[in-house]
Scaffold this motif. Structure first.
Motif, PDB file in Angstrom:
ATOM      1  N   ASN A  68      39.424  50.590  33.738  1.00 53.49           N
ATOM      2  CA  ASN A  68      40.534  51.167  32.980  1.00 53.49           C
ATOM      3  C   ASN A  68      41.822  50.388  33.173  1.00 53.49           C
ATOM      4  O   ASN A  68      42.050  49.779  34.232  1.00 53.49           O
ATOM      5  CB  ASN A  68      40.779  52.620  33.405  1.00 53.49           C
ATOM      6  N   VAL A  69      42.661  50.394  32.147  1.00 55.81           N
ATOM      7  CA  VAL A  69      44.023  49.883  32.264  1.00 55.81           C
ATOM      8  C   VAL A  69      44.960  51.073  32.099  1.00 55.81           C
ATOM      9  O   VAL A  69      44.792  51.898  31.189  1.00 55.81           O
ATOM     10  CB  VAL A  69      44.310  48.789  31.212  1.00 55.81           C
ATOM     11  N   TYR A  70      45.933  51.175  33.003  1.00 59.25           N
ATOM     12  CA  TYR A  70      46.893  52.274  32.978  1.00 59.25           C
ATOM     13  C   TYR A  70      48.261  51.753  32.554  1.00 59.25           C
ATOM     14  O   TYR A  70      48.685  50.669  32.953  1.00 59.25           O
ATOM     15  CB  TYR A  70      47.019  52.916  34.360  1.00 59.25           C
ATOM     16  N   LYS A 104      54.590  49.192  33.922  1.00 54.23           N
ATOM     17  CA  LYS A 104      53.779  49.428  35.123  1.00 54.23           C
ATOM     18  C   LYS A 104      52.275  49.316  34.828  1.00 54.23           C
ATOM     19  O   LYS A 104      51.477  50.192  35.192  1.00 54.23           O
ATOM     20  CB  LYS A 104      54.100  50.797  35.729  1.00 54.23           C
ATOM     21  N   ILE A 105      51.899  48.243  34.137  1.00 56.77           N
ATOM     22  CA  ILE A 105      50.501  48.017  33.780  1.00 56.77           C
ATOM     23  C   ILE A 105      49.663  47.859  35.042  1.00 56.77           C
ATOM     24  O   ILE A 105      49.964  47.050  35.920  1.00 56.77           O
ATOM     25  CB  ILE A 105      50.356  46.769  32.891  1.00 56.77           C
ATOM     26  N   GLU A 106      48.604  48.646  35.141  1.00 58.31           N
ATOM     27  CA  GLU A 106      47.686  48.595  36.274  1.00 58.31           C
ATOM     28  C   GLU A 106      46.248  48.558  35.761  1.00 58.31           C
ATOM     29  O   GLU A 106      45.908  49.303  34.837  1.00 58.31           O
ATOM     30  CB  GLU A 106      47.842  49.830  37.167  1.00 58.31           C
ATOM     31  N   ILE A 107      45.440  47.722  36.342  1.00 54.01           N
ATOM     32  CA  ILE A 107      44.018  47.672  36.011  1.00 54.01           C
ATOM     33  C   ILE A 107      43.234  48.213  37.200  1.00 54.01           C
ATOM     34  O   ILE A 107      43.297  47.662  38.297  1.00 54.01           O
ATOM     35  CB  ILE A 107      43.567  46.238  35.670  1.00 54.01           C
ATOM     36  N   TYR A 111      42.685  43.962  25.178  1.00 58.05           N
ATOM     37  CA  TYR A 111      43.793  44.211  26.089  1.00 58.05           C
ATOM     38  C   TYR A 111      44.089  42.966  26.921  1.00 58.05           C
ATOM     39  O   TYR A 111      45.252  42.615  27.151  1.00 58.05           O
ATOM     40  CB  TYR A 111      43.485  45.396  27.002  1.00 58.05           C
ATOM     41  N   GLU A 112      43.051  42.308  27.396  1.00 53.94           N
ATOM     42  CA  GLU A 112      43.237  41.094  28.194  1.00 53.94           C
ATOM     43  C   GLU A 112      44.046  40.050  27.422  1.00 53.94           C
ATOM     44  O   GLU A 112      44.981  39.446  27.953  1.00 53.94           O
ATOM     45  CB  GLU A 112      41.887  40.514  28.598  1.00 53.94           C
ATOM     46  N   GLN A 120      40.334  52.384  28.222  1.00 52.88           N
ATOM     47  CA  GLN A 120      39.203  51.608  28.705  1.00 52.88           C
ATOM     48  C   GLN A 120      39.472  50.122  28.459  1.00 52.88           C
ATOM     49  O   GLN A 120      39.762  49.697  27.351  1.00 52.88           O
ATOM     50  CB  GLN A 120      37.900  52.017  28.005  1.00 52.88           C
ATOM     51  N   MET A 121      39.368  49.329  29.531  1.00 55.11           N
ATOM     52  CA  MET A 121      39.700  47.908  29.470  1.00 55.11           C
ATOM     53  C   MET A 121      38.703  47.156  28.592  1.00 55.11           C
ATOM     54  O   MET A 121      37.504  47.428  28.618  1.00 55.11           O
ATOM     55  CB  MET A 121      39.705  47.321  30.878  1.00 55.11           C
TER      56      MET A 121
END
Length: 248
Positions: A233-235, A226-229, A210-211, A205-206
């Motif tokens: 959520n952040v993956y 491969k960080i994805e938002i 994390y930011e 959970q973002m």
């Protein structure tokens, strides 16, 4: 954080998660599991240990596929161990047993198992040298150990992935680079016999922590994972080493 606090944080987190639908969905990987089973030296009548068994994903698969071996699942998450044993009774699986332990010393006699496997648990072990010595102790003279655990990327010089993992309190200690793992096991009397690589993608959970972590991390490192938002959520996607070690 002391070893005891690390173990207790992991116990608390995973006892609440291991049997949830979401956890099972994220961590299940039938293709990887099939390849892991192919690595295992199966011999009739022998005993095998699933270390850090969790919800028994590997242990149940082994016991159901090979009825002429005995499988033991070991984990610190005592509530999950109880659920696993209940499932064994419900499904009448007689060659599978689950047991909880203190996260340090294994409750088995020396030379009890031909082989052991550990999937997605090694990075929670607070004293890897002691854990490996325990693995070696409970294995037969020509026994083997299969390690399946996420890798730290070679370009991750500031331990971004460890910082990412530690944003939640689940007893994470360290994702290792492959040369680190090879050295540790070699020094503890193990040699690599077989290996393959896979990967795992999972969400968190973002939040602002994390930011801030992303802001101070080099773009090429974020790209490697491969960080994805996506919405809230952040993956992250992490490579996984799957290595069969044999006692030297």
């Amino acid at each position: 954080m002391s070893n005891r606090h690390i173990i207790e944080a992991a116990r608390k987190r995973f006892d609440a998660q291991l049997h949830t639908t979401e956890y099972k969905r994220i961590h299940a990987d039938n293709e990887q599991l099939a390849k892991l089973v192919e690595l295992i030296d199966i011999q009739k009548g022998k005993k095998y240990l699933d270390l850090g068994t969790g919800n028994g994903y590997v242990a149940f698969s082994l016991a159901k596929r090979y009825s002429d071996i005995v499988v033991y699942g070991l984990d610190i998450a005592s509530n999950s161990i109880e659920k696993n044993n209940e499932m064994c009774e419900d499904e009448n699986i007689e060659n599978l047993h689950f047991q909880s332990y203190n996260g340090i010393d294994f409750p088995f006699e020396s030379g009890s198992f031909l082989g052991s496997i550990s999937r997605y648990a090694f990075h929670h072990f607070p004293n890897v040298n002691h854990s490996i010595s325990e693995i070696r102790r409970v294995l037969e003279p020509t026994g083997f150990f299969i390690l399946s655990d996420p890798l730290m990327d070679e370009d991750d010089c500031e331990n971004f992935v460890d910082q990412f993992q530690m944003q939640i309190q689940d007893g994470h200690v360290h994702f290792y680079r492959k040369p680190e793992i090879e050295k540790i096991f070699r020094e503890n009397g193990f040699l690599i016999e077989k290996e393959f690589e896979s990967s795992i993608r999972y969400p968190r959970q973002m939040n602002r922590n994390y930011e801030e972590l992303f802001e101070r991390t080099q773009e090429n490192v974020l790209h490697k994972y491969k960080i994805e938002i996506v919405e809230d959520n952040v993956y992250i996607t992490v490579r996984v080493m799957n290595i069969m070690f044999r006692k030297d």
